[in-house]
Design an enzyme around this catalytic site. Structure first.
Site, mmCIF file in Angstrom:
data_model
loop_
_atom_site.group_PDB
_atom_site.id
_atom_site.type_symbol
_atom_site.label_atom_id
_atom_site.label_comp_id
_atom_site.label_asym_id
_atom_site.label_seq_id
_atom_site.Cartn_x
_atom_site.Cartn_y
_atom_site.Cartn_z
ATOM 1 N N ARG A 1 -8.829 -0.202 4.782
ATOM 2 C CA ARG A 1 -7.967 0.753 4.005
ATOM 3 C C ARG A 1 -6.350 0.265 3.669
ATOM 4 O O ARG A 1 -6.072 0.724 2.871
ATOM 5 C CB ARG A 1 -7.802 2.057 5.179
ATOM 6 C CG ARG A 1 -8.656 3.014 5.487
ATOM 7 C CD ARG A 1 -8.101 4.082 6.318
ATOM 8 N NE ARG A 1 -6.502 4.292 5.957
ATOM 9 C CZ ARG A 1 -5.718 4.495 6.640
ATOM 10 N NH1 ARG A 1 -5.966 4.592 7.959
ATOM 11 N NH2 ARG A 1 -4.343 4.686 6.173
ATOM 12 N N ARG B 1 -4.232 10.880 4.467
ATOM 13 C CA ARG B 1 -3.149 11.825 4.572
ATOM 14 C C ARG B 1 -2.321 11.691 3.274
ATOM 15 O O ARG B 1 -1.745 12.729 2.610
ATOM 16 C CB ARG B 1 -2.395 11.547 5.707
ATOM 17 C CG ARG B 1 -1.424 12.401 6.079
ATOM 18 C CD ARG B 1 -0.497 11.968 7.279
ATOM 19 N NE ARG B 1 0.825 12.470 7.302
ATOM 20 C CZ ARG B 1 1.133 13.692 7.491
ATOM 21 N NH1 ARG B 1 0.205 14.560 7.949
ATOM 22 N NH2 ARG B 1 2.468 14.133 7.297
ATOM 23 N N CYS C 1 -4.824 12.840 12.728
ATOM 24 C CA CYS C 1 -5.467 11.669 12.620
ATOM 25 C C CYS C 1 -5.359 11.174 13.755
ATOM 26 O O CYS C 1 -4.673 11.557 14.799
ATOM 27 C CB CYS C 1 -5.044 10.916 11.490
ATOM 28 S SG CYS C 1 -3.631 10.279 11.665
ATOM 29 N N ARG D 1 0.351 14.713 13.023
ATOM 30 C CA ARG D 1 0.718 14.433 11.639
ATOM 31 C C ARG D 1 1.031 15.948 10.754
ATOM 32 O O ARG D 1 0.286 16.002 9.791
ATOM 33 C CB ARG D 1 0.090 13.526 10.970
ATOM 34 C CG ARG D 1 0.248 12.078 11.865
ATOM 35 C CD ARG D 1 -0.494 10.967 11.100
ATOM 36 N NE ARG D 1 0.496 10.365 10.183
ATOM 37 C CZ ARG D 1 0.228 9.419 9.542
ATOM 38 N NH1 ARG D 1 -0.910 8.693 9.566
ATOM 39 N NH2 ARG D 1 1.146 8.621 8.733
ATOM 40 N N PRO D 2 1.743 16.875 11.190
ATOM 41 C CA PRO D 2 2.254 17.868 10.440
ATOM 42 C C PRO D 2 2.759 17.823 9.068
ATOM 43 O O PRO D 2 3.178 16.599 8.900
ATOM 44 C CB PRO D 2 3.001 18.855 11.216
ATOM 45 C CG PRO D 2 3.477 17.843 12.341
ATOM 46 C CD PRO D 2 2.636 16.610 12.255
ATOM 47 N N ASP E 1 4.637 0.780 12.132
ATOM 48 C CA ASP E 1 3.469 -0.039 11.642
ATOM 49 C C ASP E 1 3.200 -1.549 12.057
ATOM 50 O O ASP E 1 2.395 -2.121 11.906
ATOM 51 C CB ASP E 1 3.431 0.126 10.207
ATOM 52 C CG ASP E 1 2.988 1.581 9.554
ATOM 53 O OD1 ASP E 1 2.633 2.299 10.578
ATOM 54 O OD2 ASP E 1 3.089 1.706 8.298
ATOM 55 N N LYS F 1 0.692 -1.002 0.176
ATOM 56 C CA LYS F 1 -0.062 0.090 0.015
ATOM 57 C C LYS F 1 0.892 1.238 0.174
ATOM 58 O O LYS F 1 0.675 2.345 -0.821
ATOM 59 C CB LYS F 1 -0.993 -0.045 1.303
ATOM 60 C CG LYS F 1 -1.276 1.240 1.549
ATOM 61 C CD LYS F 1 -2.404 1.348 2.795
ATOM 62 C CE LYS F 1 -1.914 1.524 3.957
ATOM 63 N NZ LYS F 1 -1.252 3.083 4.257
ATOM 64 N N ASN F 2 1.779 1.173 0.966
ATOM 65 C CA ASN F 2 2.587 2.609 0.925
ATOM 66 C C ASN F 2 3.667 2.580 -0.030
ATOM 67 O O ASN F 2 4.353 3.781 -0.111
ATOM 68 C CB ASN F 2 3.377 2.412 2.330
ATOM 69 C CG ASN F 2 2.510 2.484 3.645
ATOM 70 O OD1 ASN F 2 1.375 3.007 3.501
ATOM 71 N ND2 ASN F 2 2.948 2.485 4.907
ATOM 72 N N ASP G 1 4.778 20.100 7.992
ATOM 73 C CA ASP G 1 5.924 21.176 7.905
ATOM 74 C C ASP G 1 7.019 20.621 7.062
ATOM 75 O O ASP G 1 7.418 21.622 6.349
ATOM 76 C CB ASP G 1 6.315 21.807 9.346
ATOM 77 C CG ASP G 1 6.803 20.453 10.148
ATOM 78 O OD1 ASP G 1 6.177 19.418 10.053
ATOM 79 O OD2 ASP G 1 7.599 20.878 10.864
ATOM 80 N N LEU G 2 7.725 19.677 7.299
ATOM 81 C CA LEU G 2 8.755 19.359 6.603
ATOM 82 C C LEU G 2 8.534 19.367 5.048
ATOM 83 O O LEU G 2 9.476 19.513 4.269
ATOM 84 C CB LEU G 2 9.240 17.905 6.964
ATOM 85 C CG LEU G 2 9.525 17.964 8.511
ATOM 86 C CD1 LEU G 2 10.058 16.237 9.249
ATOM 87 C CD2 LEU G 2 10.626 18.662 8.926
HETATM 88 C C1 UD1 Z 1 4.407 6.983 6.310
HETATM 89 C C2 UD1 Z 1 3.573 5.550 6.240
HETATM 90 C C3 UD1 Z 1 2.957 5.272 7.395
HETATM 91 C C4 UD1 Z 1 3.957 4.913 8.416
HETATM 92 C C5 UD1 Z 1 4.869 6.331 8.402
HETATM 93 C C6 UD1 Z 1 6.134 5.982 9.458
HETATM 94 C C7 UD1 Z 1 2.659 5.788 4.115
HETATM 95 C C8 UD1 Z 1 1.685 6.116 3.216
HETATM 96 N N1 UD1 Z 1 2.482 6.174 5.295
HETATM 97 O O1 UD1 Z 1 3.696 7.901 6.783
HETATM 98 O O2 UD1 Z 1 2.319 4.062 7.296
HETATM 99 O O3 UD1 Z 1 3.456 4.847 9.854
HETATM 100 O O4 UD1 Z 1 5.533 6.675 7.413
HETATM 101 O O5 UD1 Z 1 6.772 4.789 8.890
HETATM 102 O O6 UD1 Z 1 3.667 5.588 3.344
HETATM 103 N N2 UD1 Z 1 6.377 14.675 10.553
HETATM 104 C C9 UD1 Z 1 6.623 15.858 10.976
HETATM 105 N N3 UD1 Z 1 6.337 16.844 9.811
HETATM 106 C C10 UD1 Z 1 6.127 16.587 8.550
HETATM 107 C C11 UD1 Z 1 6.015 15.111 8.524
HETATM 108 C C12 UD1 Z 1 6.212 14.059 9.372
HETATM 109 O O7 UD1 Z 1 6.709 16.413 12.101
HETATM 110 O O8 UD1 Z 1 6.302 17.328 7.678
HETATM 111 C C13 UD1 Z 1 6.393 13.618 11.821
HETATM 112 C C14 UD1 Z 1 4.987 12.797 11.783
HETATM 113 O O9 UD1 Z 1 4.195 13.663 12.811
HETATM 114 C C15 UD1 Z 1 5.533 11.788 12.405
HETATM 115 C C16 UD1 Z 1 6.602 11.354 12.012
HETATM 116 O O10 UD1 Z 1 7.273 12.547 11.432
HETATM 117 O O11 UD1 Z 1 5.207 11.649 13.997
HETATM 118 C C17 UD1 Z 1 6.848 10.398 10.955
HETATM 119 O O12 UD1 Z 1 5.979 10.835 9.734
HETATM 120 P P1 UD1 Z 1 6.328 10.236 8.343
HETATM 121 O O13 UD1 Z 1 7.551 9.752 8.150
HETATM 122 O O14 UD1 Z 1 6.095 11.719 7.747
HETATM 123 O O15 UD1 Z 1 5.088 9.354 7.949
HETATM 124 P P2 UD1 Z 1 3.958 9.435 6.817
HETATM 125 O O16 UD1 Z 1 4.785 9.569 5.554
HETATM 126 O O17 UD1 Z 1 2.867 10.168 7.201
#
Ligand code: UD1
Length: 418
Positions: free
Chosen positions: A396, A92, A116, A121-122, A304, A22-23, A124-125
């Site tokens: 999902r 997301r 969520c 889950r911001p 996960d 999926k991811n 900002d990055l």
């Molecule tokens: C992806 C996976 C999800 C998995 C996660 C971590 C997909 C569709 N989903 O989610 O299944 O649980 O990786 O392995 O691939 N963060 C920030 N700012 C940002 C982005 C992220 O603070 O701009 C934080 C998030 O809030 C979280 C952490 O970074 O606490 C990890 O998030 P991220 O690696 O971005 O996960 P996703 O890509 O959302």
């Protein structure tokens, strides 16, 4: 409303074929918008999240066709660069269309994804990365909006190796002039799959799977055929199913390297994992040992898989400790597991699990995708009947989970009862 009824059965036995990831599929579907040719994806799992992403691509004007596990995406007819809230809120990962649209059309407007269940889950990055590339980013009225004509050739250092930010920035830089260097990038296998897909379309990206990715800009991309990698989290979930039922499952269509962190923890607690040329065999053990786990970015232990291991460790006598470092609110399954008799205490991001062998079935709610999987696993072990509600979360991200479990001997039925 549908629910699942799970009853304690014997040890699971048989072969499970793992579906496509999926991811991996979701960012690759977004990246398909970056060319005007036809993209053919094979091994695509039949999941709600994939349907939501297909709907998002169609709303932007792309044509999406599905036949069995093949998805055909034609991005030649895209005529909108805006994704409304109904998609961002439902999933997301739909924010990944932003990097793809910016790259090809130099403009995008995507509704802010919001929080969520498992955390705020911001993004900002993602947005800082787009700005660093030279796009002008505005956030207003619940939308993130980007445009501009960046000249490329920038270095970006991520504060944290976010999976989504790495994917979004990779896509946004692919069709820019110059070479972008992305440091402290996420190293997950899904990033490597995205790189391979983009390179097949004509991109020049190196380094995915390491912490520095170099994206040498190209002018255009063309349509391709690509097979998505197997789902390492689905594989891990079935590996835990073998362990928790003290059964024996052969897992087919799995990339060994991708599940190494899961194999390492299973072996540590005493589960036998036998590696063969076409998959792996997991043999449960009556005498498992407790352990400590800390979730980490890949190649560390995946967040996960945390809920599923929490269910498993709840059935292993002794004290185990689980530390969740990736998401701030990913213990939603704990109160549900407690309803089944699990002895788990949570202090901030640490869960202390006192394993016991007398879990009992209860009515529980799948609060999120992996929490749902954990409850099914616990239900396979618990005495009596476990009723799992809110299956939309499980749908999902797992293709036919209850059917696949039933095929290897689980006593599980899905029905319209509430
Ligand atoms: C992806 C996976 C999800 C998995 C996660 C971590 C997909 C569709 N989903 O989610 O299944 O649980 O990786 O392995 O691939 N963060 C920030 N700012 C940002 C982005 C992220 O603070 O701009 C934080 C998030 O809030 C979280 C952490 O970074 O606490 C990890 O998030 P991220 O690696 O971005 O996960 P996703 O890509 O959302």
């Amino acid at each position: 409303m549908e629910s699942l009824l799970v009853r304690k059965g014997g040890p699971l036995k048989g072969t499970v074929k793992i579906s496509g990831s999926k991811n991996s599929t979701l960012p690759i579907m977004a990246a398909s918008l970056m060319c005007s040719g036809e993209v053919i994806l094979t091994g695509v799992p039949d999941l709600e999240d994939i349907k939501v992403m297909s709907g998002a691509l169609e709303l932007l004007g792309a044509r999406v066709k599905r036949e069995q596990d093949v998805l055909v995406i034609d991005g030649s007819t895209i005529d909108s660069f805006e994704l409304p809230e109904e998609f961002s809120r439902r999933m997301r990962a739909s924010n990944l269309v932003m990097g793809a649209l910016l790259s090809r059309f130099r403009q995008a407007r995507v509704a802010y994804p919001g929080g969520c269940a498992i955390g705020t889950r911001p993004v900002d990055l993602h947005l800082k990365g787009f700005e660093k590339l030279g796009y002008t980013i505005k956030e207003e009225y619940g939308f993130m909006e980007g445009n501009g004509q960046p000249r490329g050739g920038k270095e970006i250092l991520l504060d944290f190796p976010s999976v989504g930010a790495t994917e979004n920035i990779m896509m946004a830089a692919t069709l820019l002039p110059g070479t972008t260097i992305l440091r402290n990038a996420a190293r997950e296998p899904e990033i490597v799959d995205l790189q391979n897909f983009l390179n097949r379309m004509g991109a020049r990206i190196r380094g995915a799977g390491l912490d520095t990715i170099r994206i040498e800009g190209v002018q255009r991309l063309g349509g391709v055929e690509h097979a998505v990698i197997p789902d390492r989290i689905e594989a891990g979930t079935f590996m835990v199913a073998a362990a928790i039922t003290r059964g024996e499952l052969f897992i087919e269509n799995v990339v060994l390297e991708h599940v190494q962190p899961i194999i390492a923890k299973l072996q540590e607690i005493g589960v036998e994992v036998i590696i063969c040329s076409c998959g792996l065999k997991v043999v449960g053990n009556q005498k498992m040992k407790p352990t400590d786990i800390k979730t980490m970015p890949y190649p560390g232990f995946p967040t996960d898989m945390q809920p599923q291991f929490m269910a498993l460790l709840s059935t292993v006598e002794g004290t185990s400790i689980m530390v969740e470092t990736i998401f701030e609110n990913r213990f939603m399954h704990v109160p549900e597991l407690r309803r089944m008799g699990a002895d788990i205490k949570v202090e901030g991001r640490v869960a202390i699990i006192k394993g016991r062998t007398d879990l009992e079935g209860a009515t529980v709610e799948a609060t999120d995708l992996r929490a749902g999987a954990a409850l099914i696993l616990a239900g396979l072990f618990a005495e009596g009947e476990t009723r799992i509600q809110q299956l939309e979360h499980i749908d999902r991200g797992y293709e036919n989970l209850h059917v696949k479990l039933k095929n290897v001997g689980a006593d599980i039925v899905r029905g319209p009862w509430s």
